[in-house]
Motif scaffolding. Sequence first.
Motif, PDB file in Angstrom:
ATOM      1  N   PHE A 122      -3.162  20.139  14.260  1.00  0.00           N
ATOM      2  CA  PHE A 122      -2.604  21.232  13.448  1.00  0.00           C
ATOM      3  C   PHE A 122      -1.950  22.311  14.304  1.00  0.00           C
ATOM      4  O   PHE A 122      -2.178  23.504  14.109  1.00  0.00           O
ATOM      5  N   ASP A 125       1.764  23.930  10.890  1.00  0.00           N
ATOM      6  CA  ASP A 125       1.313  23.636   9.531  1.00  0.00           C
ATOM      7  C   ASP A 125       2.513  23.088   8.752  1.00  0.00           C
ATOM      8  O   ASP A 125       3.647  23.057   9.272  1.00  0.00           O
ATOM      9  N   PRO A 232     -11.551  15.785  -1.651  1.00  0.00           N
ATOM     10  CA  PRO A 232     -11.326  17.222  -1.820  1.00  0.00           C
ATOM     11  C   PRO A 232      -9.905  17.476  -2.304  1.00  0.00           C
ATOM     12  O   PRO A 232      -8.969  16.819  -1.842  1.00  0.00           O
TER      13      PRO A 232
ATOM     14  N   LYS B  43      -8.308  24.272   9.961  1.00  0.00           N
ATOM     15  CA  LYS B  43      -7.010  23.719  10.374  1.00  0.00           C
ATOM     16  C   LYS B  43      -6.112  24.819  10.956  1.00  0.00           C
ATOM     17  O   LYS B  43      -4.933  24.570  11.222  1.00  0.00           O
ATOM     18  N   LEU B  45      -4.497  27.171   9.566  1.00  0.00           N
ATOM     19  CA  LEU B  45      -3.232  27.256   8.841  1.00  0.00           C
ATOM     20  C   LEU B  45      -2.830  28.707   8.631  1.00  0.00           C
ATOM     21  O   LEU B  45      -3.620  29.491   8.117  1.00  0.00           O
ATOM     22  N   ARG B  46      -1.616  29.047   9.005  1.00  0.00           N
ATOM     23  CA  ARG B  46      -1.160  30.441   8.897  1.00  0.00           C
ATOM     24  C   ARG B  46      -0.200  30.666   7.734  1.00  0.00           C
ATOM     25  O   ARG B  46       0.304  31.768   7.539  1.00  0.00           O
ATOM     26  N   PRO B  49      -2.909  27.761   1.900  1.00  0.00           N
ATOM     27  CA  PRO B  49      -3.964  26.755   1.843  1.00  0.00           C
ATOM     28  C   PRO B  49      -3.412  25.336   1.865  1.00  0.00           C
ATOM     29  O   PRO B  49      -2.310  25.086   1.381  1.00  0.00           O
ATOM     30  N   CYS B  50      -4.181  24.392   2.397  1.00  0.00           N
ATOM     31  CA  CYS B  50      -3.797  22.985   2.350  1.00  0.00           C
ATOM     32  C   CYS B  50      -4.106  22.441   0.959  1.00  0.00           C
ATOM     33  O   CYS B  50      -4.620  23.154   0.104  1.00  0.00           O
ATOM     34  N   GLU B  60     -12.104  22.107   2.332  1.00  0.00           N
ATOM     35  CA  GLU B  60     -12.151  20.653   2.456  1.00  0.00           C
ATOM     36  C   GLU B  60     -13.075  20.236   3.598  1.00  0.00           C
ATOM     37  O   GLU B  60     -13.866  19.306   3.465  1.00  0.00           O
ATOM     38  N   VAL B  61     -12.977  20.957   4.721  1.00  0.00           N
ATOM     39  CA  VAL B  61     -13.691  20.564   5.934  1.00  0.00           C
ATOM     40  C   VAL B  61     -15.141  21.053   5.920  1.00  0.00           C
ATOM     41  O   VAL B  61     -16.053  20.331   6.309  1.00  0.00           O
TER      42      VAL B  61
END
Lengths: 253, 131
Positions: A122, A125, A232, B43, B45-46, B49-50, B60-61
């Motif tokens: 990652f 993204d 999920p 993750k 992530l910036r 959300p995934c 999720e994780v």
Amino acid sequence: MSKLRDLLTQTKDVVYTAEFPVIDGGGMEQVKKNVDRLAPWFVAVNATDNTAAHAHASNVSVAIAMKQHGLEPIMQIVCRDKNRLAVQADMAGANLHGIENIALLTGDDVTAGDEPETRRVFDLDGPQAINVASILNAGTYLSGRKLNPAPNFFICSVENPFAPPHDYRIERALKKHRAGAQMIQLQIGYHPDRLEKFCAGVAATVPGLAIIPSVVLIKSAKPLSFMNDKVPGISVPQEVIDRVAQYNRFPPR
Amino acid sequence: MPKLLNLLLAVEHGMKKPVWDCTMCGQCVLHSTGMTCPMTCPKTLRNGPCGGVREDGHCEVKPEMRCVWVKAYDRKVSLPLPTVWKEHYNDLRPPVDMQLKGTSSWVNLITKRDQQTPAGWAKRKEQSGSH
């Protein structure tokens, strides 16, 4: 030439895409078999990138093989396993082989796969990867170094309107569009109200932006329960599971 | 000067670690993400959300953890944050500059080092207007 781009941007046709089965065995013969099965029905088909965090024949290699057999690929690139150099190398490789449809995804976590002990990457993204594809389309790598000839990617993205925070999913899809995405494939979902709201929200800002929802074919209620419990981001209302289960009693033909 | 920098680094880390579990990425975006640190997302992530956020809004994780971006969105909507911060919520934040890891984001803010992006990224931003 991307047929997918032509149909989605020049016509109002409903376009059908599918996902290419992962290749773990059977070699090129298996690729050919899959192509023969899918080609009559679909304009373009996703070549996946280590789907569900399992290693398979690579995205670029499968996309090239599909193309050789006459099926237009939508080559996915997932951010989980590749840093920005590797992501750009996939893009440059796709360009080298005349692959124009690419889809950029953040990706499932490594914990979804059969090697959960691996390192998650990652480095980019999803929205950043889309922007990087736009940068390559303009003729340079992220660093500014020239790439010649510049690719002519039809940039695709993926969104999950069914997962929280629901209202924000529209904004996130629009962010991907601003980054360069010209099409959105959607996750599997079982909440029509959420789908409707999402599509209306996107169309209110970008009318005509192509959205392709996913349809999954099932033989019983079992996979629905599995997805609801184990995957999920996918929720299946009990009412839907029950409705499908009613018909389980009919023996499959 | 290096002494002052070290002091700033210590103060920043001392404040942000207990409150936000700060990992000292050196390019803080807390103000634009509803005062929720995206680097605590597994993750990292910036940009939102995934697709793996669970029905209950959890990660999720790490199923026991509320999704960082669900939290960020709630706070962006409900906290009385300055409007200009909220306007930056949907910015396309650039990839993390790994060279800044372990440095003070306060210093990088003052020197504008945290605004430096790769040439290709900067050119696209200029050409496509603000993201």
